[in-house]
Design a protein around this motif. Structure first.
Motif, short mmCIF file in Angstrom:
data_model
loop_
_atom_site.label_atom_id
_atom_site.label_comp_id
_atom_site.label_asym_id
_atom_site.label_seq_id
_atom_site.Cartn_x
_atom_site.Cartn_y
_atom_site.Cartn_z
N VAL A 1 37.67 6.47 9.10
CA VAL A 1 37.25 4.95 9.29
C VAL A 1 36.11 4.26 8.96
CG1 VAL A 1 38.52 2.70 10.05
CG2 VAL A 1 39.47 4.63 10.08
N ASP A 2 35.75 3.32 8.42
CA ASP A 2 34.09 2.88 7.77
C ASP A 2 34.09 2.06 8.25
OD1 ASP A 2 35.04 3.38 5.27
OD2 ASP A 2 33.71 4.93 5.00
N ASP A 3 35.05 0.92 7.57
CA ASP A 3 35.11 -0.35 7.16
C ASP A 3 34.74 -0.57 8.29
OD1 ASP A 3 35.99 -2.84 4.89
OD2 ASP A 3 37.08 -2.79 7.93
N VAL A 4 33.82 -2.04 8.11
CA VAL A 4 32.56 -2.09 9.03
C VAL A 4 33.79 -3.61 9.90
CG1 VAL A 4 31.40 -4.34 9.50
CG2 VAL A 4 30.72 -2.30 7.66
N GLU A 5 34.67 -4.65 9.51
CA GLU A 5 35.63 -5.05 9.81
C GLU A 5 36.86 -4.22 10.42
OE1 GLU A 5 35.71 -8.52 9.68
OE2 GLU A 5 33.76 -8.49 8.36
N ARG A 6 37.19 -3.45 10.01
CA ARG A 6 38.71 -2.43 11.17
C ARG A 6 37.48 -1.94 12.58
NH1 ARG A 6 43.16 -1.35 8.01
NH2 ARG A 6 42.97 -1.79 6.01
N PHE B 1 38.80 -3.48 16.06
CA PHE B 1 38.98 -2.40 16.90
C PHE B 1 37.96 -2.35 18.03
CE2 PHE B 1 38.65 2.13 18.84
CZ PHE B 1 39.62 2.20 18.94
N ALA B 2 37.01 -2.32 18.53
CA ALA B 2 35.80 -2.29 19.03
C ALA B 2 36.30 -4.20 20.12
CB ALA B 2 34.88 -2.70 18.95
N ASP B 3 36.42 -4.86 19.92
CA ASP B 3 36.83 -6.13 20.56
C ASP B 3 38.00 -5.87 21.20
OD1 ASP B 3 34.37 -7.19 19.26
OD2 ASP B 3 35.83 -8.28 17.11
N SER B 4 39.18 -5.37 20.33
CA SER B 4 40.25 -4.81 21.40
C SER B 4 40.33 -4.51 22.26
CB SER B 4 41.74 -4.87 20.09
OG SER B 4 41.85 -5.62 19.42
N LYS C 1 45.55 -6.15 26.25
CA LYS C 1 45.76 -7.43 26.47
C LYS C 1 46.52 -7.56 25.55
CE LYS C 1 43.16 -8.51 30.53
NZ LYS C 1 42.01 -9.21 30.93
N SER C 2 45.72 -7.27 24.34
CA SER C 2 46.15 -7.91 22.09
C SER C 2 45.84 -6.21 21.81
CB SER C 2 44.75 -8.53 22.58
OG SER C 2 44.76 -8.54 21.07
N SER C 3 46.47 -6.44 21.59
CA SER C 3 47.29 -5.22 19.90
C SER C 3 45.82 -5.30 18.61
CB SER C 3 48.49 -4.71 19.47
OG SER C 3 48.84 -5.99 18.84
N GLU C 4 45.78 -6.71 18.48
CA GLU C 4 45.27 -6.95 17.16
C GLU C 4 43.84 -6.16 17.10
OE1 GLU C 4 43.32 -10.77 14.95
OE2 GLU C 4 44.47 -11.14 17.04
N GLY C 5 43.49 -5.49 16.02
CA GLY C 5 42.44 -4.79 15.75
C GLY C 5 42.91 -2.85 16.40
N LEU C 6 43.81 -3.02 17.31
CA LEU C 6 44.21 -1.29 17.72
C LEU C 6 45.22 -0.84 16.37
CD1 LEU C 6 44.72 -1.59 21.31
CD2 LEU C 6 42.41 -1.33 20.11
N GLU C 7 46.15 -1.68 16.14
CA GLU C 7 46.76 -0.98 14.83
C GLU C 7 47.02 -1.66 13.39
OE1 GLU C 7 50.94 -2.83 16.28
OE2 GLU C 7 50.14 -4.85 15.76
N TYR C 8 46.65 -0.97 12.69
CA TYR C 8 46.54 -1.34 11.42
C TYR C 8 45.21 -0.27 10.83
CZ TYR C 8 51.09 -3.88 12.03
OH TYR C 8 51.65 -4.66 12.27
N LEU C 9 44.84 0.81 11.59
CA LEU C 9 43.12 1.47 11.70
C LEU C 9 43.21 2.12 10.31
CD1 LEU C 9 42.47 2.65 14.77
CD2 LEU C 9 41.74 0.97 14.30
N THR C 10 44.30 2.17 9.34
CA THR C 10 44.41 3.20 8.24
C THR C 10 44.50 2.98 6.99
OG1 THR C 10 46.23 4.55 8.90
CG2 THR C 10 43.97 5.49 9.91
#
Length: 303
Positions: A90-95, A99-102, A154-163
């Motif tokens: 995964v090299d997409d900057v937004e993803r 992920f890092a924020d979550s 605390k939030s799964s947003e960003g941890l899901e749908y990585l690929t």
């Protein structure tokens, strides 16, 4: 003078014995003391530029973690997932940023020892350039670091749908899980002897009872929205012909466009939330099916 010297020696000896006794008591006390709780901050992944994601025990078993979820995929989709071998890059900057924020929001839960015993597990190696900064393992709502620390999500947003390769199927499965949660809420309400909620207030009733059950007045209810449908307070409708004592294969809830307390029949169903096209349907026995065609839709029991 000799008596004075003897007295001095006696006092010194007593003082030494007292000091030794105090030291021994301190060591014994330290041995049984409870370690001081020192929260550890979650890994800082703000400099991460690449992720390598590995699904265990397999890509298919990670996307469809429960046997009943396998029915949501047809044979071709199952073979596709089984053919996808991780790790995925995964090299997409937004993803990566999401992920890092979550990870940064996770709360410390202490140390753990040994391997992660639950499954499925998503292993994520985090790189800055060619250097592996760290790695984490995600199992359910828990994050494990390679240095033995454990954090709660605390939030799964960003941890899901990585690929991107697996995202459409993960969205479909999570939509089905939403319907399963609603079915649990409907059954809990029916067990009170009142049947299912009224057709024009079923969303309100589910939200109210979930908040009361959790004793939290402002608890959000994200499972009323399809994760791939975009904005809206609810993307599901109720079949008003289905009661708590109706046949198990009758449609109870199904996907529709955004609204609230929606109710009706197959005319409200939408195929547009998912890719490939289709929509989830919850039957009165708790089974969730993924419907792909008009023929499949009208073959269901609506009355």
């Amino acid at each position: 003078m000799p008596a004075l010297c003897a007295l001095i020696l006696l006092v010194a000896s007593c003082r030494k014995q007292a000091e030794q006794s105090e030291q021994a008591n301190t060591v014994a006390s330290d041995r049984h003391a409870v370690p001081e709780w020192k929260p550890v901050p979650p890994p800082d992944l703000s400099r991460c530029t690449r992720l390598e994601v590995t699904y265990w025990p397999s890509t298919f078993k990670t996307v469809c973690a429960r046997p009943d979820e396998e029915r949501l995929l047809n044979d071709a989709e199952r073979k596709l997932l089984e053919s996808l071998e991780s790790p995925f890059v995964v090299d997409d900057v937004e993803r990566i940023r999401a992920f890092a924020d979550s990870i940064a929001l996770a709360s410390y839960k202490g140390r753990f020892s040994g391997a992660v015993a639950v499954k499925p597990v998503v292993h994520v190696a985090c790189y800055h350039g060619s250097n592996c900064m760290t790695s984490v393992s995600i199992a359910g709502s828990t994050i494990f670091t390679r240095d033995g620390q454990r954090f709660a999500i605390k939030s799964s947003e960003g941890l899901e749908y990585l690929t991107p390769q697996t995202t459409p199927f993960e969205l479909r499965v999570n939509c089905a899980r939403n319907l399963s949660k609603m079915w649990n809420g409907m059954r809990r309400f029916a067990e009170r002897g009142q049947g299912y909620p009224a057709r024009d207030e079923w969303c309100d009733v589910l939200v109210r009872h979930e908040r009361l059950r959790r004793h939290i007045g402002t608890y959000p209810v994200p499972w009323l929205t399809c994760p791939s449908a975009g904005e809206g307070h609810s993307h599901y409708a109720m079949n008003p012909n289905c009661g708590a004592d109706s046949a198990g294969d009758m449609v109870l809830l199904f996907e529709t466009r955004a609204g609230w307390n929606q109710h009706g029949g197959p005319e409200l169903f939408t195929f547009d939330h998912h890719d490939p096209q289709g929509g989830c349907v919850l039957l009165n026995n708790g089974t969730v099916e993924f419907i792909r065609t008009e023929e499949e839709l009208h073959a269901l029991r609506w009355r």
